[in-house]
Design an enzyme around this catalytic site. Structure first.
Site, PDB file in Angstrom:
ATOM      1  N   HIS A  86      11.182 -51.374  78.016  1.00  0.00           N
ATOM      2  CA  HIS A  86      10.725 -52.436  77.115  1.00  0.00           C
ATOM      3  C   HIS A  86      11.770 -52.801  76.064  1.00  0.00           C
ATOM      4  CE1 HIS A  86       9.236 -49.044  74.489  1.00  0.00           C
ATOM      5  NE2 HIS A  86       9.663 -49.857  73.541  1.00  0.00           N
ATOM      6  N   ASP A 118       8.460 -46.521  82.083  1.00  0.00           N
ATOM      7  CA  ASP A 118       9.163 -47.266  81.038  1.00  0.00           C
ATOM      8  C   ASP A 118      10.552 -46.694  80.771  1.00  0.00           C
ATOM      9  OD1 ASP A 118       9.720 -49.072  79.052  1.00  0.00           O
ATOM     10  OD2 ASP A 118       8.320 -48.223  77.581  1.00  0.00           O
ATOM     11  N   GLY A 184      12.114 -49.459  66.898  1.00  0.00           N
ATOM     12  CA  GLY A 184      13.561 -49.265  66.929  1.00  0.00           C
ATOM     13  C   GLY A 184      13.950 -47.901  67.465  1.00  0.00           C
ATOM     14  N   ASN A 185      13.012 -46.932  67.419  1.00  0.00           N
ATOM     15  CA  ASN A 185      13.256 -45.606  68.003  1.00  0.00           C
ATOM     16  C   ASN A 185      13.141 -45.614  69.524  1.00  0.00           C
ATOM     17  OD1 ASN A 185      12.186 -44.256  65.098  1.00  0.00           O
ATOM     18  ND2 ASN A 185      13.687 -43.053  66.238  1.00  0.00           N
ATOM     19  N   SER A 186      12.563 -46.666  70.097  1.00  0.00           N
ATOM     20  CA  SER A 186      12.364 -46.693  71.546  1.00  0.00           C
ATOM     21  C   SER A 186      13.648 -46.404  72.299  1.00  0.00           C
ATOM     22  CB  SER A 186      11.858 -48.079  71.979  1.00  0.00           C
ATOM     23  OG  SER A 186      10.482 -48.160  71.911  1.00  0.00           O
TER      24      SER A 186
END
Length: 241
Positions: A86, A118, A184-186
């Site tokens: 994502h 993901d 933003g940590n994704s």
């Protein structure tokens, strides 16, 4: 229901939801501040946190697609990076990667995991001898965990938090923990005390008011290794599904 960024209902929990952690972001790159004073660790856990951060942070990257941003980590010295699918939603074929030292490099989107997992891969161009992270063999409830990523964009490059692994679903490949993460940590790594990757930070569970509940969600390492094998075999999707 849909709430940006990427808000979806959790099956079986009518009042809770999960928020994926890509962060809307512009193209501005303020300069990072790496000045720090020497510190003396006061206890063994503090020593561990400092050691994990120092060992792992050079291999964690910030990813900017031009439309959003996220995090990732380098798994091969020639620049292969694992992140969340994502993070690369609607991304162009080439994205920008920023290393811990602020160096900006172009990276090609390699592909996406199949079966709705993901995960995605990008590769920095024309690099060698880059720092890397290794994968752990397993994870266990109760162990200390550490998250590194860039919440809310480049201004928080390689932010470090710590917590405990609170729940583990090996069948579905899901970790729940309480190391603080935000949009933003994704795509950033969840690490054990040996600075090995046990998961990929992916989402936060929201409370009844739509706020961060403190429960963070990561994809377990047992989903990452098969994805790396699929990359080597060319058995990945070129388009996000």
């Amino acid at each position: 229901m849909n709430r940006k960024p990427y808000l979806i209902a959790v099956t079986g929990l009518a009042v809770l939801s999960v928020q994926a952690l890509a962060s809307p972001n512009g193209l501005a790159f303020p300069q990072p501040n790496h000045h720090s004073n020497p510190v003396i660790a006061q206890n063994s856990e503090e020593q561990t946190r400092i050691r994990v951060n120092q060992k792992a942070s050079p291999a964690v990257v910030y990813i900017n697609t031009g439309k959003s941003s996220g995090s990732g980590f380098i798994v091969s010295s020639d620049g292969l990076i694992i992140t969340n699918a994502h993070v690369l939603q609607d991304a162009p074929a080439t994205v920008t990667v920023v290393l811990e030292d602020g160096k900006r490099l172009p990276a090609n989107v390699i592909g996406f995991a199949k079966n709705g997992i993901d995960l995605a891969a990008i590769k920095i161009r024309n690099q060698k001898n880059l720092p890397t992270l290794s994968l752990a063999k397993s994870a266990q409830v109760g162990q200390s965990v550490y998250a590194i990523g860039s919440p809310f964009g480049y201004g928080n490059l390689n932010n470090f938090t710590a917590g405990v692994l609170s729940n583990l679903d090996e069948q579905d490949g899901i970790i729940k923990h309480d190391a603080r993460i935000n949009p933003g940590n994704s795509g950033g790594p969840l690490l054990n005390s040996q600075a090995q990757v046990i998961g990929v930070n992916t989402a936060i569970q929201l409370d009844r008011n739509g706020s961060n509940s403190g429960i963070s969600i990561a994809i377990l390492v047992n989903k990452i290794q098969p994805f790396l094998t699929a990359i080597r075999q060319g058995n990945i999707s070129r388009l996000r599904r």
